[in-house]
Design a protein around this motif. Structure first.
Motif, short mmCIF file in Angstrom:
data_model
loop_
_atom_site.label_atom_id
_atom_site.label_comp_id
_atom_site.label_asym_id
_atom_site.label_seq_id
_atom_site.Cartn_x
_atom_site.Cartn_y
_atom_site.Cartn_z
N LYS A 93 1.14 -1.05 -0.13
CA LYS A 93 0.04 0.05 0.28
C LYS A 93 1.09 0.96 0.33
CE LYS A 93 -4.05 -2.09 2.72
NZ LYS A 93 -4.99 -2.82 2.93
N GLU A 94 0.72 1.80 -1.23
CA GLU A 94 1.49 3.65 -0.64
C GLU A 94 1.44 4.18 0.73
OE1 GLU A 94 0.50 6.72 -3.82
OE2 GLU A 94 0.04 7.53 -1.94
N SER A 101 2.60 2.69 3.19
CA SER A 101 3.59 1.98 3.58
C SER A 101 5.24 2.06 2.81
CB SER A 101 2.94 0.28 3.91
OG SER A 101 3.92 0.17 2.58
N LEU A 102 4.69 2.74 1.46
CA LEU A 102 5.92 3.04 0.92
C LEU A 102 6.26 4.36 1.39
CD1 LEU A 102 4.77 2.15 -2.31
CD2 LEU A 102 6.38 0.59 -0.80
N PRO A 103 8.04 4.97 1.29
CA PRO A 103 8.17 6.02 1.33
C PRO A 103 8.05 7.07 0.33
CG PRO A 103 10.21 4.07 1.27
CD PRO A 103 8.69 3.50 0.84
N VAL A 104 7.98 8.50 0.83
CA VAL A 104 7.40 9.57 -0.54
C VAL A 104 8.27 9.40 -1.75
CG1 VAL A 104 9.07 11.39 0.56
CG2 VAL A 104 6.47 11.45 0.52
N LEU A 105 9.31 8.74 -1.92
CA LEU A 105 9.90 9.16 -3.23
C LEU A 105 9.04 8.30 -4.11
CD1 LEU A 105 13.37 8.94 -1.89
CD2 LEU A 105 12.01 11.14 -2.69
N TRP A 106 7.87 7.54 -3.18
CA TRP A 106 7.67 6.08 -4.04
C TRP A 106 5.75 6.62 -3.87
CZ3 TRP A 106 8.87 2.81 -7.75
CH2 TRP A 106 9.92 2.29 -7.86
N HIS A 107 5.54 7.49 -3.13
CA HIS A 107 3.98 7.86 -3.39
C HIS A 107 4.10 8.30 -4.68
CE1 HIS A 107 3.32 8.29 1.05
NE2 HIS A 107 4.06 7.09 0.76
N GLY A 108 3.14 8.50 -5.87
CA GLY A 108 2.09 8.80 -6.66
C GLY A 108 2.24 10.26 -7.05
N THR A 158 -0.24 -6.50 -4.67
CA THR A 158 1.04 -5.80 -5.78
C THR A 158 2.20 -6.07 -5.02
OG1 THR A 158 -0.60 -3.83 -5.79
CG2 THR A 158 2.60 -3.63 -6.16
N VAL A 159 2.89 -6.76 -5.79
CA VAL A 159 3.68 -7.10 -5.32
C VAL A 159 5.40 -6.89 -6.04
CG1 VAL A 159 2.76 -10.03 -5.77
CG2 VAL A 159 4.14 -9.13 -7.60
N ALA A 160 5.31 -6.05 -7.10
CA ALA A 160 6.56 -4.61 -7.25
C ALA A 160 6.36 -3.73 -8.15
CB ALA A 160 7.41 -6.25 -8.12
N LEU A 161 6.90 -3.37 -7.84
CA LEU A 161 6.98 -1.43 -8.35
C LEU A 161 7.77 -1.24 -9.42
CD1 LEU A 161 5.62 1.09 -5.64
CD2 LEU A 161 3.89 -0.42 -8.12
#
Length: 310
Positions: free
Chosen positions: A2-3, A5-12, A37-40
């Motif tokens: 989920k967004e 849970s990601l660092p801000v540099l990976w946010h939409g 979602t398993v990978a970006l």
């Protein structure tokens, strides 16, 4: 994955703003396994084209797809931590299949930048070039207070770094604060100034937009070590706190002729190390570049690779 849970540099919003910096279209690919979602993957197609203008997807010149997180120097892939080696390789294959479905024969190959050793096998493929690149300096937290950290710094540099801090502390016109946000226009100008100083004269890149720092200002996990003369911003160091580790990204500073100060580039690393220790974070990623300088701060040089080919 989920967004939140990601660092801000990976946010939409961050990636959308970063995509404005490209002269060719950016691609964000999410690989899913059912609802999960398993990978970006994020990057752009880099070919021979006029760097002074933007090229729409239909106009993009043939070239390599560079998998890299812009505008910093970070790996452009992220795997779910529960994904095993076979799952990572399957995610890479799905991404590359989707990439070629979009760009067709214009994709001459894929270049994965800043690949960690444990992920080389997933992106290696057949007949791909694997080359070591500049390592990533990482400071692992093994101290209970900043004084212990200072005492364990390499002896050759300990006294010099002590003088750096003394010089900064003795300047009556200089103040240092940890700020939740920075003036967007000033931050953009100072970071861009550093980029121009270290970039080859022939490399043309669009400036970071003010809206990029607006996104960072609104992120509760992003803070800035700021150096002021009165209320005039002299320099800033961007720090992202994930709750378990710190990541340093953008550094900006005025030239000495514009009121900049000596030694604050070195001082920032000591302050972020103190922040890591005080908050009990496991590590700090100092960011790419200046590897020899960052080694003075007791960092571990972690191997990184370029993997490229068809």
């Amino acid at each position: 994955m989920k967004e939140e849970s990601l660092p801000v540099l990976w946010h939409g919003r961050t990636l959308a703003t970063a995509s404005w910096l490209g002269q060719t279209p950016s691609v964000l690919c999410a690989v899913t396994d059912g609802p999960r979602t398993v990978a970006l993957f994020f990057g752009r197609l880099q070919g021979l084209s006029d760097p002074r203008r933007y090229h729409a997807p239909a106009e993009a010149a043939p070239g390599f797809f560079e998998c890299r997180l812009y505008p910093g120097s970070l790996a452009g892939y992220r795997f779910d931590e529960r994904l095993d080696a076979a799952g990572q390789a399957a995610a890479v294959a799905a991404f590359e299949s989707a990439l070629r479905a979009r760009f067709g024969r214009r994709v001459a190959g894929v270049a994965y930048r800043h690949v960690a050793p444990e992920h080389v096998a997933a992106v290696r493929g057949r007949n791909r070039l694997v080359r070591p690149v500049q390592p990533e300096p990482v400071l692992y937290n093994r101290w209970s207070d900043p004084g212990q950290y200072r005492a364990e710094l390499p002896g050759k540099w300990r006294s010099q770094l002590r003088k750096v801090q003394a010089t900064v502390a003795a300047d009556p016109t200089l103040s240092v604060r940890l700020c939740p946000e920075v003036p967007e226009r000033e931050a953009t100008r100072l970071v861009q100034q550093i980029g121009r100083r270290h970039r080859p004269w022939w490399l043309i890149r669009p400036p970071i937009p003010e809206s990029y720092f607006r996104v960072l200002n609104e992120d509760p996990g992003t803070e800035f070590v700021c150096y002021f003369s009165g209320e005039r911003l002299l320099a800033l160091s961007t720090v992202h706190d994930t709750g378990t580790e710190l990541q340093m990204s953008h550094w900006g500073s005025r030239d000495r002729t514009d009121g900049g100060r000596q030694n604050i580039y070195f001082d920032q690393f000591l302050r972020v190390a103190d922040l890591m220790i005080d908050r009990g974070r496991a590590l700090t990623r100092f960011g790419k570049g200046m590897t020899e300088i960052k080694a003075r701060f007791a960092t571990t040089q972690e191997s990184r690779f370029l993997v490229a080919g068809r």
